[in-house]
Design a protein around this motif. Structure first.
Motif, PDB file in Angstrom:
ATOM      1  N   UNK A  43       0.844  -1.187   0.000  1.00 27.83           N
ATOM      2  CA  UNK A  43       0.000   0.000   0.000  1.00 27.83           C
ATOM      3  C   UNK A  43       0.881   1.240   0.000  1.00 27.83           C
ATOM      4  N   UNK A  44       0.357   2.277  -0.631  1.00 31.32           N
ATOM      5  CA  UNK A  44       1.058   3.566  -0.680  1.00 31.32           C
ATOM      6  C   UNK A  44       0.021   4.665  -0.839  1.00 31.32           C
ATOM      7  N   UNK A  77      15.672   0.084  -5.519  1.00 33.45           N
ATOM      8  CA  UNK A  77      16.303  -0.355  -6.774  1.00 33.45           C
ATOM      9  C   UNK A  77      15.395  -1.263  -7.603  1.00 33.45           C
ATOM     10  N   UNK A  78      14.111  -0.990  -7.599  1.00 33.49           N
ATOM     11  CA  UNK A  78      13.186  -1.748  -8.425  1.00 33.49           C
ATOM     12  C   UNK A  78      12.601  -2.989  -7.795  1.00 33.49           C
ATOM     13  N   UNK A 137       6.212   5.076  -6.796  1.00 32.27           N
ATOM     14  CA  UNK A 137       7.349   5.182  -7.722  1.00 32.27           C
ATOM     15  C   UNK A 137       8.617   5.565  -6.955  1.00 32.27           C
ATOM     16  N   UNK A 138       8.492   6.434  -5.964  1.00 35.14           N
ATOM     17  CA  UNK A 138       9.653   6.779  -5.119  1.00 35.14           C
ATOM     18  C   UNK A 138      10.187   5.537  -4.409  1.00 35.14           C
ATOM     19  N   UNK A 139       9.280   4.694  -3.958  1.00 33.81           N
ATOM     20  CA  UNK A 139       9.690   3.451  -3.309  1.00 33.81           C
ATOM     21  C   UNK A 139      10.497   2.591  -4.280  1.00 33.81           C
ATOM     22  N   UNK A 173       5.128  -2.097 -12.049  1.00 36.33           N
ATOM     23  CA  UNK A 173       4.327  -1.681 -10.909  1.00 36.33           C
ATOM     24  C   UNK A 173       2.976  -1.227 -11.420  1.00 36.33           C
ATOM     25  N   UNK A 174       1.916  -1.826 -10.888  1.00 41.08           N
ATOM     26  CA  UNK A 174       0.562  -1.427 -11.253  1.00 41.08           C
ATOM     27  C   UNK A 174      -0.185  -1.006  -9.992  1.00 41.08           C
TER      28      UNK A 174
END
Length: 153
Positions: A9-10, A24-25, A17-19, A83-84
Motif C-alpha cells: 500500500x502507498x 532499486x526496483x 514510484x519513489x519506493x 508496478x501497477x
C-alpha cells in the motif's frame, strides 16, 4: 520460472514510484520485512486473473465485467519489473472479506482454474493468502491509501 508478485500500500502513485527508486526496483516484500513498507509476497497471484477470481467470488455473480482494474504506473525495462495500481473498488472489495467468509472463499478459490492446475487444492490452503490480502486491503482503505502490485519475471 514464474512471475513474482508483491502487493503493498502507498499514498499515491508518486509515493509508490519513489519506493521503486529507493529499493532499486524491488522486490518490495522481504522475508524479514522492509521498514516503513506494508507489503506481502503473493508469488503467483497476479492481479488481473487470479486475484480477479477472488474478487469475483466476493462480489458474486451479479457483478459483470473485469473484476480488477489495474493500471501500469512504473516499469524499469521491457522485461520488468513492473508496478501497477489496483482500483479502489478492488481494494474495498478485498477489505470487506470477513473471517466468516474466508473458509468458503478459500475452498471455492482453490477450485478455480487459475489455482487448481493439478486438481482442486485443499479447502483451507488459500485461507492464509485471503487473510493477508484482505488485511492489507483493510489497512490501505483505513489509511486512505491505494493497493499496488509489483511484479517481476
Amino acid at each position: 520460472m514464474g512471475v513474482l508478485y508483491d502487493y503493498f500500500r502507498a499514498a499515491d502513485d508518486a509515493a509508490a514510484v519513489r519506493l521503486m527508486a529507493e529499493i532499486d526496483g524491488g522486490p518490495v516484500a522481504l522475508a524479514d520485512g522492509r521498514p516503513g513498507v506494508d507489503a506481502i509476497d503473493c508469488k503467483g497471484i497476479d492481479p488481473s486473473v487470479t486475484l480477479g477470481e477472488l474478487v469475483a467470488l466476493v462480489r458474486g455473480p451479479a457483478e459483470a465485467g473485469d473484476p480488477v482494474r489495474d493500471r501500469l504506473v512504473w516499469s524499469d525495462a521491457e522485461d520488468g519489473p513492473w508496478l501497477t495500481v489496483l482500483d479502489d473498488a478492488t481494494r474495498d472489495t478485498l477489505a470487506s472479506i470477513t473471517a466468516d467468509q474466508t473458509p468458503e472463499l478459500s475452498a471455492r478459490w482453490g477450485r478455480s482454474e487459475e489455482l487448481a492446475w493439478d486438481g482442486p487444492l485443499p479447502d483451507d490452503q488459500m485461507q492464509p493468502v485471503i487473510e493477508e490480502v484482505s488485511a492489507l486491503a483493510r489497512r490501505a482503505r483505513d489509511a486512505d491509501e491505494h493497493l499496488y502490485c509489483w511484479s517481476c519475471l
